[in-house]
Enzyme design. Structure first.
Site, PDB file in Angstrom:
ATOM      1  N   TRP A 103       2.042  -6.180  -3.726  1.00  0.00           N
ATOM      2  CA  TRP A 103       2.393  -5.204  -2.680  1.00  0.00           C
ATOM      3  C   TRP A 103       1.187  -4.348  -2.314  1.00  0.00           C
ATOM      4  O   TRP A 103       0.976  -4.020  -1.151  1.00  0.00           O
ATOM      5  CB  TRP A 103       3.544  -4.322  -3.172  1.00  0.00           C
ATOM      6  CG  TRP A 103       3.923  -3.241  -2.206  1.00  0.00           C
ATOM      7  CD1 TRP A 103       4.733  -3.361  -1.105  1.00  0.00           C
ATOM      8  CD2 TRP A 103       3.493  -1.873  -2.235  1.00  0.00           C
ATOM      9  NE1 TRP A 103       4.833  -2.160  -0.460  1.00  0.00           N
ATOM     10  CE2 TRP A 103       4.087  -1.230  -1.124  1.00  0.00           C
ATOM     11  CE3 TRP A 103       2.676  -1.123  -3.076  1.00  0.00           C
ATOM     12  CZ2 TRP A 103       3.887   0.131  -0.853  1.00  0.00           C
ATOM     13  CZ3 TRP A 103       2.469   0.212  -2.808  1.00  0.00           C
ATOM     14  CH2 TRP A 103       3.071   0.829  -1.714  1.00  0.00           C
ATOM     15  N   HIS A 104       0.376  -3.994  -3.310  1.00  0.00           N
ATOM     16  CA  HIS A 104      -0.806  -3.185  -3.022  1.00  0.00           C
ATOM     17  C   HIS A 104      -1.887  -3.999  -2.329  1.00  0.00           C
ATOM     18  O   HIS A 104      -2.719  -3.455  -1.607  1.00  0.00           O
ATOM     19  CB  HIS A 104      -1.396  -2.623  -4.323  1.00  0.00           C
ATOM     20  CG  HIS A 104      -0.630  -1.470  -4.889  1.00  0.00           C
ATOM     21  ND1 HIS A 104       0.466  -1.634  -5.716  1.00  0.00           N
ATOM     22  CD2 HIS A 104      -0.796  -0.128  -4.746  1.00  0.00           C
ATOM     23  CE1 HIS A 104       0.927  -0.443  -6.063  1.00  0.00           C
ATOM     24  NE2 HIS A 104       0.196   0.488  -5.489  1.00  0.00           N
ATOM     25  N   GLY A 105      -1.900  -5.309  -2.576  1.00  0.00           N
ATOM     26  CA  GLY A 105      -3.038  -6.139  -2.189  1.00  0.00           C
ATOM     27  C   GLY A 105      -3.195  -6.350  -0.713  1.00  0.00           C
ATOM     28  O   GLY A 105      -2.384  -5.934   0.099  1.00  0.00           O
TER      29      GLY A 105
END
Length: 468
Positions: free
Chosen positions: A320-322
């Site tokens: 999700w952060h990537g």
């Protein structure tokens, strides 16, 4: 446009507040929606259309699920909507790096690379999608009633205070205030103070430390001292940047009559990695727990399945952060492994002494931040090698020594004091009496004025979580 910018502080926010204050109470959702769409469209009008489309899809999807009585059909509707939203997020987040990875493999094989025009990630899309999914799932579960007013729902989805970098506000948390909220001096004063605190965290500490972080992480062979200075600076920068943004979002919400939950609870004082995730980015960690971990079975299906669920949910959190690096996935897996190890250690009945537990937790978090911050895997390995002393350099290197200023050292010291302060504040406050309380109440004003002067002199610095 970011909160810590002159156009927001001197133009957008004052004009919006005037419009909001003179709007009749029954029509304030419309003013909030118009202001939020202008705020988002300021960055990119075409992506504003995407936000409007996602909002309409979520609103219509919620009404459709609520109106359907057949359980199987409701499940199909929810699944289709989640796949569409997750697919859209996956495309914008991972299309570039997937093509880049394929092209690297093709290059090794001597084949022609795929021609590709990079896709720009719309700001805040990760938060917008998670918020939409939580609403649809809550309607499906019957936790909330589907909102029938498009303006009210769109105002919730687009609230500019939390639109582009969270916290991830669930509809269930603000559904009453969307329909009826008070707008008065008490809330406005408390919100303004919180906003000033958040902006001071962002500008005085996070932005001041940013050049040191950039300098340390750009070195080809960082020595031990440089690598740890860079890592420590990033540990403070990330926290004060994101927690500062969250404080500003909470403050804006209070000024407008909303009450958002806290997003941080002194995470660097955590006593274990589990405790860290009960203190860091609370709106995300609770989202992962309620919409991923528990639906996967949580800890209800035996030890092996619990460990698999922990690894899987943290890997998804990393994804999700990537967007521009696989390091985020590795960061998520590292945290998943740490959670599994901590769970197994705790199940064995052994414990660490409190100071040692806090130090070990913070060291792991900092090493994991190195993965999180580095631009690619090779850069992360270079920094980690420096942190483990493989490059030597136990004194500060020439480049970092030349870049360090008194302002950086002051920001370091201020950041450390702010991190440690909650652990010692009760004892000090009990001895200091009313004078310290008065200072505690008034310090945000001069800190805000100093932050404003810094923004005017060195310009606005984007929030780190904008890229997510």
């Amino acid at each position: 446009m970011v909160f810590a910018s002159l156009e927001f502080l001197l133009l957008f926010f004052p004009l919006f507040l005037i419009a909001y204050a003179i709007t009749p109470k029954a029509l304030r959702n419309g003013t909030l929606l118009a202001g939020s769409w202008i705020f988002y469209g300021w960055w990119s009008p075409p992506y504003l259309l995407m936000l409007v489309g996602l909002t309409a899809l979520t609103w219509g999807g919620g009404l459709t699920i609520a109106a359907t009585t057949a359980p199987q059909m409701r499940r199909i509707q929810l699944t289709v909507l989640i796949v569409v939203m997750a697919g859209l997020l996956g495309w914008f987040k991972y299309a570039n790096i997937v093509v880049e990875t394929i092209n690297t493999a093709l290059g090794h094989a001597g084949a022609m690379p795929i021609a590709w025009q990079k896709v720009a990630l719309p700001i805040g899309l990760s938060f917008i999608v998670l918020q939409a999914i939580s609403y649809l799932v809550d309607v499906f579960r019957g936790t909330v009633t589907a909102q029938r007013s498009f303006v009210a729902f769109a105002a919730y989805k687009a609230m500019f205070g939390q639109l582009i970098a969270g916290p991830i506000i669930r509809y269930d948390w603000v559904k009453k205030e969307i329909g009826n909220r008070s707008f008065g001096w008490d809330g406005f004063g408390a919100g303004a103070r919180r906003f000033m605190v958040g902006m001071s965290m962002k500008v005085l500490i996070a932005d001041t430390l940013a050049p040191i972080v950039d300098l340390a992480f750009s070195q080809a062979r960082p020595g031990f001292a440089d690598a740890w200075i860079g890592c420590a600076a990033y540990t403070l920068q990330l926290f004060f940047d994101f927690a500062g943004y969250s404080a500003m979002a909470i403050g804006i919400a209070l000024m407008l009559g909303f009450h958002f939950p806290e997003n941080f609870n002194h995470p660097y004082l955590a006593r274990s990695i589990q405790d860290f995730w009960r203190r860091w980015h609370l709106s995300l960690s609770s989202w992962i727990r309620d919409y991923l971990y528990i639906p996967l079975g949580g800890n209800r299906r035996g030890s092996v399945r619990t460990y698999v669920n922990l690894l899987l949910t943290m890997a998804i959190a990393g994804l999700w952060h990537g967007g521009d690096s696989w390091n985020y996935l590795l960061w998520g897996i590292a945290h998943g492994v740490a959670l599994c190890c901590a769970r197994a250690y705790s199940a064995s009945g052994r414990t660490l002494a409190m100071p040692l537990a806090r130090i070990a937790t913070l060291l792991f978090v900092m090493l994991a931040w190195t993965l999180f911050r580095a631009h690619d895997f090779d850069s992360a390995l270079r920094m980690l090698a420096g942190q483990f002393g493989l490059h030597g350099g136990f004194e500060v290197g020439d480049a970092l020594d030349a870049g360090l200023r008194r302002a950086h050292l002051l920001a370091f010291a201020l950041g450390i004091v702010c991190v440690v302060w909650p652990a010692v504040a009760p004892q000090i406050a009990a001895r200091a009496g009313p004078r310290l309380s008065a200072i505690g109440a008034l310090w945000p004003v001069p800190a805000f004025l100093l932050s404003f002067a810094l923004i005017a002199s060195r310009g606005a610095v984007p929030f780190l979580y904008f890229q997510f």
